[in-house]
Scaffold this motif. Sequence first.
Motif: not given
Length: 268
Positions: A158-174
């Motif tokens: 799920l995180l892989e999809r979300l990061k790719k879909s929304f270009n979420i920075p690595s630091a913003n997974f908290i």
Amino acid sequence: MRKLCLLLPVLALLINSCSTNPYRATNKSYKKQTKAFAKLLSQYPLQDSVNNASYFVGTTNLSMRRPNFVIIHHTAQNSCEQTLKTFTLPRTQVSAHYVICKDGTVHHMLNDYLRAHHAGVSRWGNSTDINSNSIGIELDNNGFESFDERQLNSLNLLLERLKKSFNIPSANFIGHGDIAPTRKNDPNWRFPWQTLSEKGFGLWWSDTSNVQVPENFDYLTAIRIVGYDVKDTSAAIVGFKRHFLMDTTKGMTPEAAKVLFQLHKKYL
């Protein structure tokens, strides 16, 4: 006739699925609310509080608002079914975009572009309305147990999809305990943040054996740079140590200072 025979099992499956879904009633409420939002967006032009222009001018440059953070929680309840019920009772006023059960089943409860009620009163850096710019993920866990491998596998996908879909920075997974350290501790200290960071979800620190912390090192400023709200110093330190050292004790320690000194530079 052959096509009809092929379609009958599919139709039967759909009918059976609808008739056995215990959330049929609340699903209707979900659809009703999302239709209302769509109707609001479809008004052209939207009513403005200042009405002194002779005509409406719509910009050609726009997009949907996108989430920029992912907040991971544990449910603090005893089963996935209990959490699904909690999130479908209007009186609770709480929700999340995703609920991941221990067996790895993922329930996508809310469209990613819509606002869930999962963060509450919280802060990370300068962001004080986390609900409006984040995805909330709840892991079925009562807060006193380790996380099932099947659950973590589903989370990673799920995180892989979300990061790719929304270009979420690595630091913003908290975690929830990071953004609300005075009242939350989830996901609990057993959560494998280091493993997630190796996959690009969250930042981590390296070997600290050769790290020399300066005597004038301001650890409160460093914790604030990482993102923690330092209004309650003790809570911020506990939140930091729980996430990055799997340590729930109070107070800054020499090892924690080394980790913080090395880590805060990544957030600058």
